[in-house]
Design an enzyme around this catalytic site. Sequence first.
Site, PDB file in Angstrom:
ATOM      1  N   GLU A   1       0.801  -1.240   0.000  1.00 24.61           N
ATOM      2  CA  GLU A   1       0.000   0.000   0.000  1.00 24.61           C
ATOM      3  C   GLU A   1       0.829   1.283   0.000  1.00 24.61           C
ATOM      4  O   GLU A   1       0.667   2.132   0.874  1.00 24.61           O
ATOM      5  CB  GLU A   1      -0.977  -0.027   1.190  1.00 24.61           C
ATOM      6  CG  GLU A   1      -1.938  -1.204   1.114  1.00 24.61           C
ATOM      7  CD  GLU A   1      -2.823  -1.367   2.343  1.00 24.61           C
ATOM      8  OE1 GLU A   1      -2.810  -0.474   3.210  1.00 24.61           O
ATOM      9  OE2 GLU A   1      -3.526  -2.382   2.426  1.00 24.61           O
TER      10      GLU A   1
ATOM     11  N   ASN B   1       2.193  -5.494  -3.036  1.00 29.02           N
ATOM     12  CA  ASN B   1       0.778  -5.761  -2.753  1.00 29.02           C
ATOM     13  C   ASN B   1       0.031  -4.447  -2.516  1.00 29.02           C
ATOM     14  O   ASN B   1       0.510  -3.576  -1.789  1.00 29.02           O
ATOM     15  CB  ASN B   1       0.713  -6.632  -1.478  1.00 29.02           C
ATOM     16  CG  ASN B   1      -0.659  -7.207  -1.199  1.00 29.02           C
ATOM     17  OD1 ASN B   1      -1.270  -7.807  -2.092  1.00 29.02           O
ATOM     18  ND2 ASN B   1      -1.143  -7.038   0.020  1.00 29.02           N
TER      19      ASN B   1
ATOM     20  N   HIS C   1     -10.308  -6.198  -2.478  1.00 29.69           N
ATOM     21  CA  HIS C   1     -11.387  -5.838  -1.543  1.00 29.69           C
ATOM     22  C   HIS C   1     -12.458  -5.095  -2.335  1.00 29.69           C
ATOM     23  O   HIS C   1     -12.283  -3.938  -2.697  1.00 29.69           O
ATOM     24  CB  HIS C   1     -10.860  -4.933  -0.420  1.00 29.69           C
ATOM     25  CG  HIS C   1      -9.881  -5.614   0.483  1.00 29.69           C
ATOM     26  ND1 HIS C   1     -10.253  -6.657   1.313  1.00 29.69           N
ATOM     27  CD2 HIS C   1      -8.564  -5.426   0.689  1.00 29.69           C
ATOM     28  CE1 HIS C   1      -9.184  -7.065   1.991  1.00 29.69           C
ATOM     29  NE2 HIS C   1      -8.144  -6.341   1.624  1.00 29.69           N
TER      30      HIS C   1
ATOM     31  N   GLU D   1      -6.280 -10.728  -1.166  1.00 28.47           N
ATOM     32  CA  GLU D   1      -7.123 -10.468   0.011  1.00 28.47           C
ATOM     33  C   GLU D   1      -8.590 -10.331  -0.390  1.00 28.47           C
ATOM     34  O   GLU D   1      -9.297  -9.412   0.062  1.00 28.47           O
ATOM     35  CB  GLU D   1      -6.673  -9.174   0.721  1.00 28.47           C
ATOM     36  CG  GLU D   1      -5.204  -9.144   1.087  1.00 28.47           C
ATOM     37  CD  GLU D   1      -4.779  -7.853   1.806  1.00 28.47           C
ATOM     38  OE1 GLU D   1      -5.641  -7.078   2.253  1.00 28.47           O
ATOM     39  OE2 GLU D   1      -3.557  -7.630   1.903  1.00 28.47           O
TER      40      GLU D   1
ATOM     41  N   ASP E   1     -12.387 -10.094  -0.838  1.00 25.11           N
ATOM     42  CA  ASP E   1     -13.679 -10.138  -0.152  1.00 25.11           C
ATOM     43  C   ASP E   1     -14.620  -9.152  -0.836  1.00 25.11           C
ATOM     44  O   ASP E   1     -14.185  -8.299  -1.601  1.00 25.11           O
ATOM     45  CB  ASP E   1     -13.597  -9.944   1.373  1.00 25.11           C
ATOM     46  CG  ASP E   1     -12.866  -8.697   1.820  1.00 25.11           C
ATOM     47  OD1 ASP E   1     -12.692  -7.779   1.010  1.00 25.11           O
ATOM     48  OD2 ASP E   1     -12.484  -8.639   3.017  1.00 25.11           O
TER      49      ASP E   1
HETATM   50  O1  9MR Z   1      -7.636  -7.896   8.445  1.00 23.05           O
HETATM   51  C1  9MR Z   1      -6.700  -7.105   9.145  1.00 23.05           C
HETATM   52  C2  9MR Z   1      -7.313  -6.588  10.417  1.00 23.05           C
HETATM   53  O2  9MR Z   1      -7.524  -7.652  11.323  1.00 23.05           O
HETATM   54  C3  9MR Z   1      -6.423  -5.526  11.038  1.00 23.05           C
HETATM   55  O3  9MR Z   1      -7.055  -4.964  12.178  1.00 23.05           O
HETATM   56  C4  9MR Z   1      -6.114  -4.458  10.004  1.00 23.05           C
HETATM   57  C5  9MR Z   1      -5.238  -3.350  10.560  1.00 23.05           C
HETATM   58  O4  9MR Z   1      -5.057  -2.340   9.626  1.00 23.05           O
HETATM   59  O5  9MR Z   1      -5.480  -5.047   8.886  1.00 23.05           O
HETATM   60  C6  9MR Z   1      -6.309  -5.954   8.223  1.00 23.05           C
HETATM   61  O6  9MR Z   1      -5.673  -6.481   7.090  1.00 23.05           O
HETATM   62  C7  9MR Z   1      -5.310  -5.562   6.077  1.00 23.05           C
HETATM   63  C8  9MR Z   1      -4.098  -6.117   5.391  1.00 23.05           C
HETATM   64  O7  9MR Z   1      -3.084  -6.400   6.301  1.00 23.05           O
HETATM   65  C9  9MR Z   1      -3.596  -5.177   4.295  1.00 23.05           C
HETATM   66  N1  9MR Z   1      -4.662  -4.827   3.382  1.00 23.05           N
HETATM   67  C10 9MR Z   1      -5.895  -4.367   3.983  1.00 23.05           C
HETATM   68  C11 9MR Z   1      -6.380  -5.378   5.012  1.00 23.05           C
HETATM   69  C12 9MR Z   1      -7.732  -4.958   5.561  1.00 23.05           C
HETATM   70  O8  9MR Z   1      -7.603  -3.764   6.261  1.00 23.05           O
END
Ligand code: 9MR
Length: 389
Positions: A167, A216, A255, A284, A286
């Site tokens: 990101e 990513n 997402h 990822e 969803d």
């Molecule tokens: O799913 C993850 C969640 O449990 C955490 O609280 C969050 C913190 O920012 O991160 C989420 O996973 C992220 C991933 O690591 C990177 N891409 C976005 C995902 C969803 O926020």
Amino acid sequence: MRLRALTVAATSAAALLAASSTAMAHGGPAYHPPSDSLRALAAKVGLRVGTAVTPSYLDQQAYASIAADQFSTVTPENEMKWQVVEPTRGTYDWSGADRLVQFAQQHGQLVRGHTLLWHNQLPDWLTQGVANGTISDAELRDLLHKHIVDEVTHFKGKIWQWDVANEFFANSWDPHPLPDGINGDNFWVQHLGEGIIADAFRWAHEADPHALLFYNDYNIAGEDGTNAKSDAVYNWVKKMLAEGVPIDGVGDQGHLDLQYGFPTKMRQDLQRFADLGLKVAITEADVRTFVNNATEQQPTDPLAPYAHANYYDEMLKACLAVRDCISFTVWSFGDSYSWVPGFFTGEGYADIYDVNLQPKPAYLALQEQLALAKGAPHRPGPGNRGPRH
Ligand code: 9MR
């Protein structure tokens, strides 16, 4: 007779040993998932189907069974992030991640490591030290180098794909994009300059030369409508490759949200990354929508389950259409485990199993699509190795 028996025994012992070492190289002892599982169907078209996992939930039998039976790759949802692995400066805690790696090895799964360089989920000691000036930028760089080398070394030989950098690119709403589209407000870019991303790949490659190293991000397959973010990543990664930076792949997080429509450029965006000689992956996936409440997660629109299944189906098809799309990972598999309700007010129903871990239409859509893809001429896979194998 006795000699023959001994020879037979020795031969089968050698065969067993050979079989088990082959299995180990591919992620552990042989595991036989149900033949109609996502992972078994995907194996026939050279694809790994994955999920994000929270290792502590593996204590729950129903959760662990689905994680083992349906998926051939796993990603720790949070347990390899810097905040979790080094909560106190100088003291590592690999316990959650180690547990998942062990689970993967027991079930013939590969592991996606996630993530080495990100602006979120950094340890407090690090962000506070930078904020109050006790950690200088030079020291920050040394700390990052140590973090990447130590983590990649700890898991050396056990990680299939690493999300090295996560990101970094600006969205249309971010106020300070740099000329090449990198987000000028990113914590790492502000302190260490954008060259730090390439350095992270170099450091990770030195620590584990066999892991596939991924960039990513989200909205890099046309999800933003304009495709501008995808264009920026494409141009950047092309430049990095020309400079010899060891990048092996690009992951589109995937997402999606039903209110924004399906990103129709997804297949072509994945393909152009692949045309650079890269692997690609959906990392990822969803699909969220508006729901009655965060507990039940019933869509407020009665047609939403159809659209939901269709979006998953289209996303999988985009990946299947690209020969070098090597994995399709969902970001947790059951609605009650999803990050969505906690981050998007009023939304949920994002996963392929419902809040009671029952498969939803989206699960059936993926299953059917994988079954239909069997024998597709452009996919690698058993009996169909394609021109590049
Ligand atoms: O799913 C993850 C969640 O449990 C955490 O609280 C969050 C913190 O920012 O991160 C989420 O996973 C992220 C991933 O690591 C990177 N891409 C976005 C995902 C969803 O926020």
